[in-house]
Design a protein around this motif. Structure first.
Motif, PDB file in Angstrom:
ATOM      1  N   GLY A   1       0.809  -1.181   0.226  1.00 10.61           N
ATOM      2  CA  GLY A   1       0.025  -0.090   0.028  1.00 10.61           C
ATOM      3  C   GLY A   1       0.953   1.219  -0.084  1.00 10.61           C
ATOM      4  O   GLY A   1       0.509   2.146  -0.679  1.00 10.61           O
ATOM      5  N   ILE A   2       1.817   1.346   0.765  1.00 17.51           N
ATOM      6  CA  ILE A   2       2.998   2.477   0.742  1.00 17.51           C
ATOM      7  C   ILE A   2       3.439   2.627  -0.600  1.00 17.51           C
ATOM      8  O   ILE A   2       3.515   3.797  -1.134  1.00 17.51           O
ATOM      9  CB  ILE A   2       4.077   1.981   2.018  1.00 17.51           C
ATOM     10  CG1 ILE A   2       3.379   2.286   3.219  1.00 17.51           C
ATOM     11  CG2 ILE A   2       4.839   3.267   1.704  1.00 17.51           C
ATOM     12  CD1 ILE A   2       4.144   1.751   4.365  1.00 17.51           C
TER      13      ILE A   2
ATOM     14  N   ALA B   1      -5.406  -4.959  -6.116  1.00 14.61           N
ATOM     15  CA  ALA B   1      -6.738  -4.646  -6.300  1.00 14.61           C
ATOM     16  C   ALA B   1      -7.426  -4.384  -4.837  1.00 14.61           C
ATOM     17  O   ALA B   1      -8.066  -3.286  -4.401  1.00 14.61           O
ATOM     18  CB  ALA B   1      -7.759  -5.439  -7.056  1.00 14.61           C
ATOM     19  N   LYS B   2      -7.326  -5.423  -4.038  1.00 15.44           N
ATOM     20  CA  LYS B   2      -7.896  -5.264  -2.684  1.00 15.44           C
ATOM     21  C   LYS B   2      -7.143  -4.068  -1.784  1.00 15.44           C
ATOM     22  O   LYS B   2      -8.137  -3.256  -1.199  1.00 15.44           O
ATOM     23  CB  LYS B   2      -7.626  -6.714  -1.794  1.00 15.44           C
ATOM     24  CG  LYS B   2      -8.493  -7.700  -2.366  1.00 15.44           C
ATOM     25  CD  LYS B   2      -8.110  -9.055  -1.624  1.00 15.44           C
ATOM     26  CE  LYS B   2      -8.971 -10.101  -2.488  1.00 15.44           C
ATOM     27  NZ  LYS B   2      -8.795 -11.274  -1.336  1.00 15.44           N
ATOM     28  N   ILE B   3      -5.862  -3.958  -1.804  1.00 17.92           N
ATOM     29  CA  ILE B   3      -5.200  -2.863  -1.518  1.00 17.92           C
ATOM     30  C   ILE B   3      -5.889  -1.476  -1.699  1.00 17.92           C
ATOM     31  O   ILE B   3      -6.098  -0.590  -1.110  1.00 17.92           O
ATOM     32  CB  ILE B   3      -3.671  -3.105  -1.570  1.00 17.92           C
ATOM     33  CG1 ILE B   3      -3.531  -4.206  -0.748  1.00 17.92           C
ATOM     34  CG2 ILE B   3      -2.874  -1.659  -1.127  1.00 17.92           C
ATOM     35  CD1 ILE B   3      -1.763  -4.742  -1.264  1.00 17.92           C
ATOM     36  N   MET B   4      -5.901  -1.539  -3.053  1.00 19.02           N
ATOM     37  CA  MET B   4      -6.286  -0.247  -3.762  1.00 19.02           C
ATOM     38  C   MET B   4      -7.857   0.209  -3.233  1.00 19.02           C
ATOM     39  O   MET B   4      -8.092   1.475  -3.193  1.00 19.02           O
ATOM     40  CB  MET B   4      -6.183  -0.243  -5.409  1.00 19.02           C
ATOM     41  CG  MET B   4      -4.947  -0.417  -5.787  1.00 19.02           C
ATOM     42  SD  MET B   4      -3.842   0.529  -5.251  1.00 19.02           S
ATOM     43  CE  MET B   4      -4.155   2.248  -5.874  1.00 19.02           C
ATOM     44  N   GLN B   5      -8.568  -0.712  -2.861  1.00 16.72           N
ATOM     45  CA  GLN B   5      -9.840  -0.647  -2.553  1.00 16.72           C
ATOM     46  C   GLN B   5      -9.726   0.053  -1.401  1.00 16.72           C
ATOM     47  O   GLN B   5     -10.386   0.956  -0.915  1.00 16.72           O
ATOM     48  CB  GLN B   5     -11.018  -1.885  -2.435  1.00 16.72           C
ATOM     49  CG  GLN B   5     -11.225  -2.408  -3.636  1.00 16.72           C
ATOM     50  CD  GLN B   5     -12.106  -3.691  -3.558  1.00 16.72           C
ATOM     51  OE1 GLN B   5     -11.634  -4.600  -2.632  1.00 16.72           O
ATOM     52  NE2 GLN B   5     -12.727  -4.134  -4.466  1.00 16.72           N
ATOM     53  N   ILE B   6      -8.967  -0.417  -0.315  1.00 13.00           N
ATOM     54  CA  ILE B   6      -8.615   0.141   0.920  1.00 13.00           C
ATOM     55  C   ILE B   6      -8.181   1.480   1.153  1.00 13.00           C
ATOM     56  O   ILE B   6      -8.953   2.516   1.528  1.00 13.00           O
ATOM     57  CB  ILE B   6      -7.894  -0.640   1.971  1.00 13.00           C
ATOM     58  CG1 ILE B   6      -8.284  -2.251   2.086  1.00 13.00           C
ATOM     59  CG2 ILE B   6      -7.521  -0.103   3.157  1.00 13.00           C
ATOM     60  CD1 ILE B   6      -7.164  -3.121   2.548  1.00 13.00           C
TER      61      ILE B   6
ATOM     62  N   GLY C   1      -8.410   5.214 -13.809  1.00 11.47           N
ATOM     63  CA  GLY C   1      -7.301   4.834 -13.133  1.00 11.47           C
ATOM     64  C   GLY C   1      -7.099   5.586 -11.734  1.00 11.47           C
ATOM     65  O   GLY C   1      -8.159   6.099 -11.280  1.00 11.47           O
ATOM     66  N   PHE C   2      -5.995   5.077 -11.413  1.00 12.91           N
ATOM     67  CA  PHE C   2      -5.743   5.708  -9.816  1.00 12.91           C
ATOM     68  C   PHE C   2      -4.916   6.821  -9.844  1.00 12.91           C
ATOM     69  O   PHE C   2      -4.069   7.226 -10.710  1.00 12.91           O
ATOM     70  CB  PHE C   2      -5.152   4.711  -9.227  1.00 12.91           C
ATOM     71  CG  PHE C   2      -5.947   3.350  -8.704  1.00 12.91           C
ATOM     72  CD1 PHE C   2      -6.972   3.398  -7.878  1.00 12.91           C
ATOM     73  CD2 PHE C   2      -5.603   2.295  -9.662  1.00 12.91           C
ATOM     74  CE1 PHE C   2      -7.851   2.343  -7.834  1.00 12.91           C
ATOM     75  CE2 PHE C   2      -6.304   1.257  -9.406  1.00 12.91           C
ATOM     76  CZ  PHE C   2      -7.418   1.010  -8.371  1.00 12.91           C
TER      77      PHE C   2
END
Length: 149
Positions: A9-10, A43-48, A64-65
């Motif tokens: 995540g970081i 994808a799960k980390i990006m959701q958080i 995108g992000f």
């Protein structure tokens, strides 16, 4: 010290901030590749990160992000850690005991307490913009490189 999800995540946040500073949104495949993380896990980390307002997600063509440069200036590393790992790192026992306190310390309690304090200060005082700037300078990296390349 951090969970694998938090480490990713970081790194993902830093990567996205470096690209966003150039006006570029990145997709999940690019993020996963850059941080050496499996795409479903990324994808799960990006959701958080999105749910916690750290990263913005835009759907559709050109989506995108991203993270705005203004937001990157105010997002502290502690926000990313808290979103993914919570705050147990600031109070947990250094050797994982369920009960560890000033009155009933583990063998590393006092030294680990100092380290936790330094870590907390670093997380509170380091912005996403600072980390992205370090990576953009070329002096710091988000993934290992092969010295033989």
């Amino acid at each position: 010290m951090f969970s694998k999800a938090c480490e990713y995540g970081i790194r993902a946040s830093i990567f996205i901030a470096t690209k966003s500073s150039k006006g570029i949104r990145v997709g999940i495949k690019d993020v996963a590749k850059e941080i050496d993380s499996p795409e479903p896990f990324t994808a799960k980390i990006m959701q958080i990160l999105t749910k916690n307002g750290i990263i913005n997600s835009t759907k559709g063509v050109g989506g995108g992000f991203e993270v705005s440069p203004e937001a990157a200036k105010s997002i502290k590393l502690i926000q990313i850690v808290d979103a993914i790992d919570g705050n147990k790192i600031y109070s947990g026992c250094g050797i994982g005991l369920k009960e560890c306190s000033e009155e009933h310390p583990c063998p590393v309690h006092h030294e680990f307490k100092k380290i936790r304090g330094l870590l907390l200060e670093m997380l509170k005082n380091t912005t996403l913009e600072q980390l992205a700037s370090d990576v953009k300078s070329g002096d710091f990296f988000l993934k290992a490189t092969n010295a033989n390349n």
